[in-house]
Design a protein around this motif. Structure first.
Motif, PDB file in Angstrom:
ATOM      1  N   VAL A 157       0.725  -1.164   0.158  1.00  0.00           N
ATOM      2  CA  VAL A 157      -0.021   0.021  -0.410  1.00  0.00           C
ATOM      3  C   VAL A 157       0.845   1.260   0.154  1.00  0.00           C
ATOM      4  O   VAL A 157       0.570   2.118  -0.724  1.00  0.00           O
ATOM      5  CB  VAL A 157      -1.000  -0.161   1.194  1.00  0.00           C
ATOM      6  CG1 VAL A 157      -1.937   1.606   1.242  1.00  0.00           C
ATOM      7  CG2 VAL A 157      -1.753  -0.797   1.073  1.00  0.00           C
ATOM      8  N   VAL A 158       1.971   1.529   1.075  1.00  0.00           N
ATOM      9  CA  VAL A 158       2.736   2.148   0.694  1.00  0.00           C
ATOM     10  C   VAL A 158       3.002   2.748  -0.236  1.00  0.00           C
ATOM     11  O   VAL A 158       3.878   3.222  -1.203  1.00  0.00           O
ATOM     12  CB  VAL A 158       3.615   1.888   1.849  1.00  0.00           C
ATOM     13  CG1 VAL A 158       5.231   3.320   1.490  1.00  0.00           C
ATOM     14  CG2 VAL A 158       3.550   2.386   3.479  1.00  0.00           C
ATOM     15  N   SER A 161       0.703   4.164  -2.865  1.00  0.00           N
ATOM     16  CA  SER A 161       0.791   5.271  -2.911  1.00  0.00           C
ATOM     17  C   SER A 161       2.227   6.328  -3.609  1.00  0.00           C
ATOM     18  O   SER A 161       1.948   8.022  -3.569  1.00  0.00           O
ATOM     19  CB  SER A 161       1.480   5.893  -1.146  1.00  0.00           C
ATOM     20  OG  SER A 161       2.073   5.675  -0.839  1.00  0.00           O
ATOM     21  N   TRP A 239      -1.801   6.773   8.662  1.00  0.00           N
ATOM     22  CA  TRP A 239      -2.786   6.685   7.012  1.00  0.00           C
ATOM     23  C   TRP A 239      -3.146   8.051   6.896  1.00  0.00           C
ATOM     24  O   TRP A 239      -3.765   8.255   5.033  1.00  0.00           O
ATOM     25  CB  TRP A 239      -3.623   6.254   8.206  1.00  0.00           C
ATOM     26  CG  TRP A 239      -3.812   5.137   8.827  1.00  0.00           C
ATOM     27  CD1 TRP A 239      -3.694   4.353   9.610  1.00  0.00           C
ATOM     28  CD2 TRP A 239      -3.579   3.728   7.683  1.00  0.00           C
ATOM     29  NE1 TRP A 239      -3.303   2.389   9.870  1.00  0.00           N
ATOM     30  CE2 TRP A 239      -3.019   2.395   8.235  1.00  0.00           C
ATOM     31  CE3 TRP A 239      -3.226   3.633   6.142  1.00  0.00           C
ATOM     32  CZ2 TRP A 239      -3.127   1.324   8.168  1.00  0.00           C
ATOM     33  CZ3 TRP A 239      -2.390   1.914   5.442  1.00  0.00           C
ATOM     34  CH2 TRP A 239      -2.969   0.876   6.554  1.00  0.00           C
ATOM     35  N   LEU A 242      -0.291   8.526   4.295  1.00  0.00           N
ATOM     36  CA  LEU A 242      -0.933   8.443   3.384  1.00  0.00           C
ATOM     37  C   LEU A 242      -1.834   8.424   2.353  1.00  0.00           C
ATOM     38  O   LEU A 242      -1.073   8.865   1.533  1.00  0.00           O
ATOM     39  CB  LEU A 242      -0.579   6.147   4.161  1.00  0.00           C
ATOM     40  CG  LEU A 242      -0.538   5.659   2.960  1.00  0.00           C
ATOM     41  CD1 LEU A 242       1.463   5.419   3.175  1.00  0.00           C
ATOM     42  CD2 LEU A 242      -0.538   4.031   3.335  1.00  0.00           C
ATOM     43  N   LEU A 243      -2.482   9.255   3.581  1.00  0.00           N
ATOM     44  CA  LEU A 243      -3.775   9.439   1.602  1.00  0.00           C
ATOM     45  C   LEU A 243      -3.272  10.592   1.666  1.00  0.00           C
ATOM     46  O   LEU A 243      -3.771  10.730  -0.222  1.00  0.00           O
ATOM     47  CB  LEU A 243      -4.893   9.177   2.972  1.00  0.00           C
ATOM     48  CG  LEU A 243      -6.223  10.459   2.057  1.00  0.00           C
ATOM     49  CD1 LEU A 243      -6.562   9.303   1.033  1.00  0.00           C
ATOM     50  CD2 LEU A 243      -7.259  10.927   3.355  1.00  0.00           C
ATOM     51  N   TYR A 245      -0.027  11.779   1.019  1.00  0.00           N
ATOM     52  CA  TYR A 245       0.849  11.606  -0.130  1.00  0.00           C
ATOM     53  C   TYR A 245       0.204  11.179  -1.799  1.00  0.00           C
ATOM     54  O   TYR A 245       0.522  12.070  -2.046  1.00  0.00           O
ATOM     55  CB  TYR A 245       1.450  10.681  -0.176  1.00  0.00           C
ATOM     56  CG  TYR A 245       2.640  10.231  -0.297  1.00  0.00           C
ATOM     57  CD1 TYR A 245       4.000  10.806   0.141  1.00  0.00           C
ATOM     58  CD2 TYR A 245       2.964   9.561  -1.534  1.00  0.00           C
ATOM     59  CE1 TYR A 245       5.448  10.897  -1.381  1.00  0.00           C
ATOM     60  CE2 TYR A 245       3.917   9.294  -1.839  1.00  0.00           C
ATOM     61  CZ  TYR A 245       4.862  10.507  -2.039  1.00  0.00           C
ATOM     62  OH  TYR A 245       6.374  10.085  -2.338  1.00  0.00           O
ATOM     63  N   GLY A 246      -0.501   9.942  -1.465  1.00  0.00           N
ATOM     64  CA  GLY A 246      -1.253   9.723  -2.100  1.00  0.00           C
ATOM     65  C   GLY A 246      -2.591  10.752  -3.328  1.00  0.00           C
ATOM     66  O   GLY A 246      -2.406  10.274  -4.645  1.00  0.00           O
ATOM     67  N   CYS A 250      -1.797  11.401  -7.213  1.00  0.00           N
ATOM     68  CA  CYS A 250      -2.645  11.256  -8.014  1.00  0.00           C
ATOM     69  C   CYS A 250      -2.820  12.876  -8.317  1.00  0.00           C
ATOM     70  O   CYS A 250      -3.296  12.925  -9.951  1.00  0.00           O
ATOM     71  CB  CYS A 250      -4.320  11.554  -7.658  1.00  0.00           C
ATOM     72  SG  CYS A 250      -3.671   9.548  -7.017  1.00  0.00           S
TER      73      CYS A 250
END
Length: 271
Positions: A157-158, A161, A239, A242-243, A245-246, A250
């Motif tokens: 998942v990391v 992202s 989390w 991570l969100l 960063y993702g 995008c």
């Protein structure tokens, strides 16, 4: 082109799944075609470089990883490999991206060929090699520590992202490389400097506080440190971080794809 059609064309290339698979497979196998070890070089090469780096930093400079002094050189090697496998993913894509379109002049002149899939192919190929390196690191961690922490399950998942940012970078550099041929040499310098400006050989915690804040401006820092946290320290990731960063990745992907779409009409004329 409408925005929805643009997103579907660049970020949901379902109609080109077979093409992606064939090109990615050729990319992976072609790298080692004719060699005796074949894909085995994907394991041997990083292990040899890891051995050299470990010898220099542990055997010569007597370096110890902050918080893991008891583990000695073995722990330093694991931390180093965790950083290297992320940086190698970035290095492979950043170095290759400026040449993606230049290497395929025949495809550029074929109007029906979807050039936008070439960065996808590069990302899939590099991700495959990351997966091999991650497997080696997991086995090494299991051998040294006797077990893997539960947090290791979120390691993919990391990296997921991180991939949108790299995809956007590939679209941008592959398009720019057609018009500015020097960008390939520039990226080689960026990659060389980036290895030492990213927390690969050291932890960001070892830096003075004033430099730690600046370190997080490097897009590699978050991924490298989070990979170490979940795999080697048994700490679940941030989390929300991570969100964010993702989502940032995008946005970078959309900008990179937009630049590619705006400039692709001139590819054939330049080549």
């Amino acid at each position: 082109m409408h925005f929805v059609e643009f997103l579907k064309r660049y970020f949901w290339p379902v109609q080109h799944t077979h093409l992606l698979w064939q090109f990615a497979r050729r990319e992976v196998l072609g790298r080692y075609r004719g060699s005796l070890l074949g894909l085995g070089w994907s394991f041997v090469s990083p292990l040899l470089m890891l051995a050299v780096y470990t010898f220099v930093f542990v055997g010569v400079f007597k370096a110890r990883w902050p918080g893991s002094e008891a583990g000695g050189g073995v722990e330093f090697a694991l931390q180093l490999m965790a950083g290297l496998m992320v940086f190698n993913l970035f290095s492979e894509l950043a170095s290759r991206a400026p040449q993606l379109i230049l290497e395929q002049p025949n495809l550029v002149k074929k109007v029906i060929f979807p050039l936008e899939v070439l960065p996808w192919v590069a990302v899939l190929s590099a991700s495959f090699h990351w997966l091999l390196n991650a497997s080696v690191l997991c086995l090494a961690t299991l051998a040294v520590h006797g077990a893997l922490p539960w947090s290791a399950v979120v390691l993919p998942v990391v990296i997921l992202s991180f991939l949108p940012f790299m995809l956007g970078l590939c679209w941008f550099l592959s398009a720019l490389g057609v018009y500015v041929r020097d960008i390939g040499q520039m990226m080689l310098m960026v990659v060389s400097m980036g290895m030492f400006l990213s927390p690969v050989f050291y932890s960001s915690r070892a830096l003075p506080e004033v430099l730690q804040d600046w370190m997080w401006l490097n897009p590699l820092s978050f991924v490298i440190e989070t990979s170490r946290m979940v795999l080697l320290q048994g700490v679940w990731p941030d989390w929300w971080g991570l969100l964010v960063y993702g989502l940032g990745g995008c946005c970078a992907a959309v900008l990179g794809a937009g630049f590619f779409q705006l400039t692709r009409k001139g590819f054939a004329d330049v080549l």
